[in-house]
Design a protein around this motif. Structure first.
Motif, PDB file in Angstrom:
ATOM      1  N   UNK A 191     -11.552  23.416 -16.017  1.00  0.00           N
ATOM      2  CA  UNK A 191     -13.013  23.881 -16.013  1.00  0.00           C
ATOM      3  C   UNK A 191     -13.654  23.854 -17.307  1.00  0.00           C
ATOM      4  N   UNK A 192     -14.932  23.347 -17.231  1.00  0.00           N
ATOM      5  CA  UNK A 192     -15.539  23.189 -18.551  1.00  0.00           C
ATOM      6  C   UNK A 192     -16.638  24.056 -18.619  1.00  0.00           C
ATOM      7  N   UNK A 237     -12.692  15.350 -19.935  1.00  0.00           N
ATOM      8  CA  UNK A 237     -11.734  16.485 -20.058  1.00  0.00           C
ATOM      9  C   UNK A 237     -11.370  17.034 -18.582  1.00  0.00           C
ATOM     10  N   UNK A 238     -12.355  17.100 -17.954  1.00  0.00           N
ATOM     11  CA  UNK A 238     -12.443  17.962 -16.576  1.00  0.00           C
ATOM     12  C   UNK A 238     -11.709  17.222 -15.561  1.00  0.00           C
ATOM     13  N   UNK A 239     -11.425  15.947 -15.772  1.00  0.00           N
ATOM     14  CA  UNK A 239     -10.549  15.148 -14.723  1.00  0.00           C
ATOM     15  C   UNK A 239      -9.317  15.236 -15.063  1.00  0.00           C
ATOM     16  N   UNK A 240      -8.760  15.605 -16.340  1.00  0.00           N
ATOM     17  CA  UNK A 240      -7.379  15.367 -16.576  1.00  0.00           C
ATOM     18  C   UNK A 240      -6.719  16.546 -15.837  1.00  0.00           C
ATOM     19  N   UNK A 241      -5.379  16.748 -16.014  1.00  0.00           N
ATOM     20  CA  UNK A 241      -4.570  17.721 -15.514  1.00  0.00           C
ATOM     21  C   UNK A 241      -4.819  18.020 -13.991  1.00  0.00           C
ATOM     22  N   UNK A 259     -10.400  20.712  -6.220  1.00  0.00           N
ATOM     23  CA  UNK A 259      -9.665  19.322  -5.668  1.00  0.00           C
ATOM     24  C   UNK A 259     -10.492  18.370  -5.093  1.00  0.00           C
ATOM     25  N   UNK A 260     -11.753  18.426  -5.767  1.00  0.00           N
ATOM     26  CA  UNK A 260     -12.642  17.425  -5.297  1.00  0.00           C
ATOM     27  C   UNK A 260     -13.440  17.478  -4.158  1.00  0.00           C
ATOM     28  N   UNK A 261     -13.464  18.745  -3.507  1.00  0.00           N
ATOM     29  CA  UNK A 261     -13.901  19.225  -2.236  1.00  0.00           C
ATOM     30  C   UNK A 261     -15.569  19.479  -2.343  1.00  0.00           C
TER      31      UNK A 261
END
Lengths: 135, 135, 135, 135
Positions: free
Chosen positions: D93-94, D84-88, B89-91
């Motif tokens: 996780x890529x 892609x990794x900032x969707x959902x 979560x961006x931590x």
């Protein structure tokens, strides 16, 4: 007069001394007039939930220019501000322990929030911290 | 050995002294082995974005048992952990300034995170804080 | 004494056996002293909402050092902690099923949370899990 | 064939045995076809950041019906799925360690995610878990 780290630590020290005297490990947070953290101390043994709550009590106090315990009554079921605590993405805490800090002209320059004990204990420690600003 | 408020403040003091010596207002955070905040100080004039970043550098260091600058290389474009910084979560912060704190047996007991200057300045101040644990 | 995966699974096993005996599919979560997950099992047929709730009951219990059902009374309308459940970004659950786990010296080393049935069923299963630590 | 707790634990056991054999404390998560957690184990000493990452690798694998390491290439800078990794909400996780679990007809019934070591170690342990479903 603006909130400084020195002033925040002076308040935290007094709140910690009070906490030690009543044997309750507390977490104390101080924010500036913009609601941004200046300093936070977690005393050994303090409960983890109070990291968040102490900061949010301070945020609440500065963001409403009102001690957090005074919001509780208005935010009760049937009260004029019911639901207040779910605004601001949950940053509003409506029980006691958060107090605005004002300068000698009555300008709000920040706030202190204490969490870790009962509401009464939190308020007593926060008030001890507040008193430091007057000395 | 566990992280305590006393130990955290000792580290913060050394990091602050280093920050003063290079004339960069910093924010310093210390977390325990569970990634929970123990203490955080914002020096007067430090940039607001660093409240979040200093804490998250410390969180990252303890949650990966790795200094944050070492994650940066692996999380670069084309690196094996590209995308790491959008997990948790961006931590997770993947640039320098976060270091795990270990006890005499090599057990990670917490972490320090510094933000407010250039990455090099942040790392220098965090390392000064780290050194306090050895004295 | 620290929370381990072995200990967590021992507690989960006992909670599952109790759940089977009362024919209620439960979700059981165990966290360590820092509020971080150690293990979580979803029994076949358990409701999805309880994935989140079981973890948060455990988190709440360790972060307040209090069984979650005891917080409910204080957080009721008109109670001293009304609004508690909207702090900590919604991680606080104020109904029964979360219990701190203490070692032989009374130190909190983690917590168990159970969700999936009625509050009474959740509490009964969590207590069965807790009992495992004493044997 | 559907994912069950029994099947999830069988996979987790095999992944743990592999992790022990290479001396890397791992966190292993198994989700069902709906992307919802079935079981998660944190081996003693595993890094905290991997609680989140192991679950999200499993989520990613089932939600894309693709092993997470295959997404990495497409999500690189200049690749067709960059970002892609900032969707959902950050649940994708890529990097490697997440694999869909299919039944004998090729239907995806869930996924396994492992985190705690290098990407190669995570993949090896997840593959060991996957193999359990075939025996």
């Amino acid at each position: 007069m603006k909130m400084t780290l020195e002033l925040a630590l002076k308040m935290i020290k007094k709140a910690e001394e009070k906490a030690q005297s009543i044997n309750v490990p507390q977490i104390i947070a101080v924010v500036d007039a913009g609601g941004n953290l200046v300093a936070q101390h977690r005393m050994d043994g303090a409960i983890l939930a109070s990291i968040d709550i102490s900061f949010k009590k301070a945020y609440t106090a500065v963001a409403t220019k009102t001690p957090s315990h005074l919001l509780g009554a208005a935010a009760q079921v049937g009260g004029p501000l019911f639901g207040l605590n779910t605004t601001n993405n949950g940053k509003i805490v409506i029980f006691g322990g958060g107090y605005p800090v004002s300068d000698e002209n009555g300008q709000v320059i920040g706030a202190i929030g204490v969490s870790g004990g009962s509401v009464e204990e939190d308020m007593a420690c926060a008030e001890a911290g507040l008193a430091a600003i007057k000395s």
